[in-house]
Design a protein around this motif. Sequence first.
Motif, PDB file in Angstrom:
ATOM      1  N   UNK A 141       0.864  -1.178   0.000  1.00 55.23           N
ATOM      2  CA  UNK A 141       0.000   0.000   0.000  1.00 55.23           C
ATOM      3  C   UNK A 141       0.901   1.229   0.000  1.00 55.23           C
ATOM      4  N   UNK A 142       0.733   2.091  -0.993  1.00 55.60           N
ATOM      5  CA  UNK A 142       1.580   3.277  -1.133  1.00 55.60           C
ATOM      6  C   UNK A 142       0.741   4.531  -1.008  1.00 55.60           C
ATOM      7  N   UNK A 143       1.174   5.432  -0.139  1.00 57.68           N
ATOM      8  CA  UNK A 143       0.493   6.707   0.060  1.00 57.68           C
ATOM      9  C   UNK A 143       1.433   7.845  -0.319  1.00 57.68           C
ATOM     10  N   UNK A 144       0.981   8.730  -1.186  1.00 56.25           N
ATOM     11  CA  UNK A 144       1.723   9.943  -1.500  1.00 56.25           C
ATOM     12  C   UNK A 144       1.315  11.003  -0.479  1.00 56.25           C
ATOM     13  N   UNK A 145       2.283  11.500   0.269  1.00 51.13           N
ATOM     14  CA  UNK A 145       1.984  12.365   1.402  1.00 51.13           C
ATOM     15  C   UNK A 145       2.116  13.845   1.059  1.00 51.13           C
ATOM     16  N   UNK A 146       1.294  14.643   1.707  1.00 48.14           N
ATOM     17  CA  UNK A 146       1.464  16.086   1.671  1.00 48.14           C
ATOM     18  C   UNK A 146       2.578  16.462   2.658  1.00 48.14           C
ATOM     19  N   UNK A 147       2.923  17.717   2.711  1.00 48.87           N
ATOM     20  CA  UNK A 147       3.943  18.147   3.669  1.00 48.87           C
ATOM     21  C   UNK A 147       3.477  17.870   5.102  1.00 48.87           C
ATOM     22  N   UNK A 148       2.182  18.074   5.349  1.00 48.19           N
ATOM     23  CA  UNK A 148       1.649  17.814   6.688  1.00 48.19           C
ATOM     24  C   UNK A 148       1.702  16.327   7.020  1.00 48.19           C
ATOM     25  N   UNK A 149       1.402  15.484   6.043  1.00 45.73           N
ATOM     26  CA  UNK A 149       1.471  14.045   6.270  1.00 45.73           C
ATOM     27  C   UNK A 149       2.896  13.563   6.463  1.00 45.73           C
ATOM     28  N   UNK A 150       3.831  14.166   5.728  1.00 44.86           N
ATOM     29  CA  UNK A 150       5.243  13.802   5.881  1.00 44.86           C
ATOM     30  C   UNK A 150       5.738  14.095   7.289  1.00 44.86           C
ATOM     31  N   UNK A 151       5.218  15.145   7.910  1.00 48.33           N
ATOM     32  CA  UNK A 151       5.680  15.537   9.237  1.00 48.33           C
ATOM     33  C   UNK A 151       5.073  14.694  10.348  1.00 48.33           C
ATOM     34  N   UNK A 152       4.045  13.898  10.056  1.00 47.03           N
ATOM     35  CA  UNK A 152       3.396  13.083  11.094  1.00 47.03           C
ATOM     36  C   UNK A 152       3.047  11.701  10.547  1.00 47.03           C
ATOM     37  N   UNK A 153       4.040  10.938  10.072  1.00 51.04           N
ATOM     38  CA  UNK A 153       3.743   9.622   9.488  1.00 51.04           C
ATOM     39  C   UNK A 153       3.113   8.649  10.474  1.00 51.04           C
ATOM     40  N   UNK A 154       3.432   8.798  11.773  1.00 53.95           N
ATOM     41  CA  UNK A 154       2.847   7.877  12.745  1.00 53.95           C
ATOM     42  C   UNK A 154       1.341   8.068  12.845  1.00 53.95           C
ATOM     43  N   UNK A 158      -1.800   5.479  12.017  1.00 53.45           N
ATOM     44  CA  UNK A 158      -2.950   5.266  12.902  1.00 53.45           C
ATOM     45  C   UNK A 158      -4.239   5.196  12.101  1.00 53.45           C
ATOM     46  N   UNK A 159      -4.381   6.086  11.116  1.00 53.28           N
ATOM     47  CA  UNK A 159      -5.590   6.089  10.281  1.00 53.28           C
ATOM     48  C   UNK A 159      -5.676   4.797   9.462  1.00 53.28           C
ATOM     49  N   UNK A 160      -4.546   4.394   8.882  1.00 50.15           N
ATOM     50  CA  UNK A 160      -4.532   3.192   8.045  1.00 50.15           C
ATOM     51  C   UNK A 160      -4.930   1.963   8.859  1.00 50.15           C
ATOM     52  N   UNK A 161      -4.308   1.780  10.015  1.00 51.90           N
ATOM     53  CA  UNK A 161      -4.571   0.569  10.786  1.00 51.90           C
ATOM     54  C   UNK A 161      -5.937   0.614  11.481  1.00 51.90           C
ATOM     55  N   UNK A 162      -6.436   1.797  11.770  1.00 51.37           N
ATOM     56  CA  UNK A 162      -7.803   1.892  12.282  1.00 51.37           C
ATOM     57  C   UNK A 162      -8.797   1.447  11.217  1.00 51.37           C
ATOM     58  N   UNK A 163      -8.533   1.828   9.966  1.00 46.68           N
ATOM     59  CA  UNK A 163      -9.404   1.424   8.861  1.00 46.68           C
ATOM     60  C   UNK A 163      -9.310  -0.091   8.633  1.00 46.68           C
TER      61      UNK A 163
END
Length: 210
Positions: A141-154, A158-163
Amino acid sequence: LHYCPARMRLVSFGSKPPKEQLSAAEEAFGSIPKAGAFAGEGMPACSKDPISHAQPVAWPENRLHKWVDIEGTTQHASLWLAFQLPDVSQSYAKQPFDYIDWVLSYKGVNSMFYVLRDVLAWAHGLGTSADQTSAGTTFTLTLSLTDAGRDRPEFVLDVVFAYLARLQRQGVDAALHQSIADAGALSWQWSPPSSPVSTSSGLAERMTRI
């Protein structure tokens, strides 16, 4: 011994009658022994069953649950999650990853990607892939991150594993599974004709899996 006579499949096409095509195939391939003509001394006999690489285990427990930071060469960040799954080659005709791909890639309201992109603005792209061998299956599973997502990968994790936990609790949606199968059948029946070479090549490859 992957290229083994006992595991060969042949699809022919042409303007000649099928009987003549079959005779030509017998003339070209009929003299090859099922055990293979080039097996070296001490090599196992050719078998219709593919060689299994299930042992030793490709991804033992001590090699899982790892985090790796890689400094990239582009300005965009991405998060790759690799899941090690069993060998599902015997279920090829059922295409189990069509369902998994759909529930993870779905972009409707309240989907995983909807939350990551439209609610939290942590990702702007998503992709999936599956590499299947007798050693097991690697689902990515590959996610392209925004700058905000890059700064908080953990937090993205959490969102991925909750889903994923929600999907696990709900179990397989039989109606959705059938709908995906129906859509696949409709796409097959109404797809534009491909070239004879592409059709024959594709059929021969699929016949080795069933």
